[in-house]
Write a protein that holds these residues in place. Structure first.
Motif, mmCIF file in Angstrom:
data_model
loop_
_atom_site.group_PDB
_atom_site.id
_atom_site.type_symbol
_atom_site.label_atom_id
_atom_site.label_comp_id
_atom_site.label_asym_id
_atom_site.label_seq_id
_atom_site.Cartn_x
_atom_site.Cartn_y
_atom_site.Cartn_z
ATOM 1 N N LEU A 113 -33.804 2.388 -151.627
ATOM 2 C CA LEU A 113 -34.959 3.272 -151.415
ATOM 3 C C LEU A 113 -36.255 2.502 -151.246
ATOM 4 O O LEU A 113 -37.169 2.971 -150.568
ATOM 5 N N SER A 114 -36.355 1.324 -151.852
ATOM 6 C CA SER A 114 -37.549 0.471 -151.704
ATOM 7 C C SER A 114 -37.181 -0.691 -150.807
ATOM 8 O O SER A 114 -36.071 -1.195 -150.856
ATOM 9 N N GLY A 115 -38.108 -1.116 -150.006
ATOM 10 C CA GLY A 115 -37.836 -2.196 -149.061
ATOM 11 C C GLY A 115 -37.517 -1.622 -147.698
ATOM 12 O O GLY A 115 -37.554 -0.410 -147.485
ATOM 13 N N PRO A 116 -37.156 -2.492 -146.762
ATOM 14 C CA PRO A 116 -36.871 -2.032 -145.402
ATOM 15 C C PRO A 116 -35.710 -1.046 -145.356
ATOM 16 O O PRO A 116 -34.719 -1.204 -146.050
ATOM 17 N N GLN A 117 -35.852 -0.040 -144.552
ATOM 18 C CA GLN A 117 -34.805 0.965 -144.350
ATOM 19 C C GLN A 117 -34.028 0.639 -143.081
ATOM 20 O O GLN A 117 -34.539 -0.021 -142.180
ATOM 21 N N ASP A 118 -32.804 1.128 -142.997
ATOM 22 C CA ASP A 118 -32.001 0.970 -141.796
ATOM 23 C C ASP A 118 -32.433 2.041 -140.799
ATOM 24 O O ASP A 118 -32.252 3.242 -141.054
ATOM 25 N N GLU A 123 -29.815 -3.227 -160.708
ATOM 26 C CA GLU A 123 -31.284 -3.128 -160.709
ATOM 27 C C GLU A 123 -31.924 -4.349 -160.046
ATOM 28 O O GLU A 123 -32.871 -4.231 -159.271
ATOM 29 N N GLN A 124 -31.394 -5.522 -160.347
ATOM 30 C CA GLN A 124 -31.936 -6.750 -159.771
ATOM 31 C C GLN A 124 -31.695 -6.820 -158.269
ATOM 32 O O GLN A 124 -32.537 -7.308 -157.521
ATOM 33 N N VAL A 125 -30.545 -6.314 -157.821
ATOM 34 C CA VAL A 125 -30.263 -6.281 -156.380
ATOM 35 C C VAL A 125 -31.308 -5.404 -155.684
ATOM 36 O O VAL A 125 -31.868 -5.778 -154.651
ATOM 37 N N MET A 126 -31.584 -4.263 -156.255
ATOM 38 C CA MET A 126 -32.584 -3.345 -155.670
ATOM 39 C C MET A 126 -33.975 -3.989 -155.663
ATOM 40 O O MET A 126 -34.711 -3.872 -154.681
ATOM 41 N N ASP A 137 -38.384 -7.009 -152.642
ATOM 42 C CA ASP A 137 -39.187 -8.234 -152.541
ATOM 43 C C ASP A 137 -38.242 -9.422 -152.383
ATOM 44 O O ASP A 137 -37.870 -10.065 -153.363
ATOM 45 N N PRO A 138 -37.807 -9.735 -151.145
ATOM 46 C CA PRO A 138 -36.815 -10.777 -150.905
ATOM 47 C C PRO A 138 -37.225 -12.184 -151.347
ATOM 48 O O PRO A 138 -36.381 -13.047 -151.483
ATOM 49 N N THR A 139 -38.500 -12.412 -151.574
ATOM 50 C CA THR A 139 -38.911 -13.735 -152.053
ATOM 51 C C THR A 139 -39.079 -13.751 -153.559
ATOM 52 O O THR A 139 -39.337 -14.790 -154.139
ATOM 53 N N LEU A 140 -38.950 -12.605 -154.181
ATOM 54 C CA LEU A 140 -39.144 -12.454 -155.616
ATOM 55 C C LEU A 140 -40.458 -13.088 -156.046
ATOM 56 O O LEU A 140 -40.520 -13.941 -156.896
ATOM 57 N N GLY A 141 -41.512 -12.641 -155.385
ATOM 58 C CA GLY A 141 -42.845 -13.142 -155.712
ATOM 59 C C GLY A 141 -43.006 -14.627 -155.438
ATOM 60 O O GLY A 141 -43.762 -15.303 -156.104
#
Length: 187
Positions: free
Chosen positions: A116-121, A160-163, A168-172
């Motif tokens: 739900l968060s991040g880029p959608q398909d 949860e961590q995967v989501m 945030d693919p760079t994890l800050g």
């Protein structure tokens, strides 16, 4: 000039202030544990890959496993036009595996329903369709991580961590290469 009483108070304040400043980082680290600061994942983020399975963490299954074993999914991979679960991607491409790219499997878990968060398909595809038709994409890898997290409670990442990682693919800034990082979380 300060009186002896004022000197004592001033000295006590300095000692209290020093003690407070020295204790603050310890207190801050206890209170603000990062989302990814657990077990072997913490080792991975710090660059310690010599023993990624240290502790209670397991490496996951690779994308090829999930592609060829949709029956092992913890969520619906989908079903073929005949109403049977797919046994491989070839069951869904044009229904007979001729590879012309027409997707026929239906009813699988949709990528957008989970992430739900991040880029959608943009095409609102099922996760199985993405795995079968979009190999090596970021979506392909994050789906693999999700399936691993859902089936193994000791996988390097929790659901949860995967989501959080997808959002945030760079994890800050802690992860320089999203795909390399995810590829390092399975055998």
């Amino acid at each position: 000039m300060d009186s002896p009483i004022e000197k004592g108070i001033s000295s006590s304040r300095r000692q209290f202030t020093k003690a407070s400043l020295l204790a603050s980082p310890v207190l801050m680290s206890v209170v603000s544990r990062p989302v990814f600061g657990v077990g072997c994942l913490s080792n991975m983020l710090s660059g310690n890959l010599s023993d990624p399975n240290r502790g209670e963490c397991n490496l996951g299954l690779n994308p090829e496993y999930w592609l060829e074993n949709p029956g092992a999914w913890p969520i619906a991979a989908g079903f073929t036009p005949e109403g049977t679960p797919p046994s491989s991607c070839s069951d869904c491409i044009n229904g007979n595996g001729n590879g012309n790219g027409n997707w026929k499997c239906e009813g699988g878990a949709l990528f957008n329903d989970y992430f739900l968060s991040g880029p959608q398909d943009a095409l609102n595809r099922s996760m199985y369709e993405i795995l079968c038709t979009d190999g090596s994409s970021d979506e392909f890898l994050i789906i693999t991580a999700l399936l691993n997290a859902m089936t193994d409670s000791n996988y390097v990442l929790s659901v949860e961590q995967v989501m959080t990682l997808w959002a945030d693919p760079t994890l800050g800034g802690q992860i320089a290469d999203f795909q390399s990082f995810l590829n390092s979380t399975w055998a």
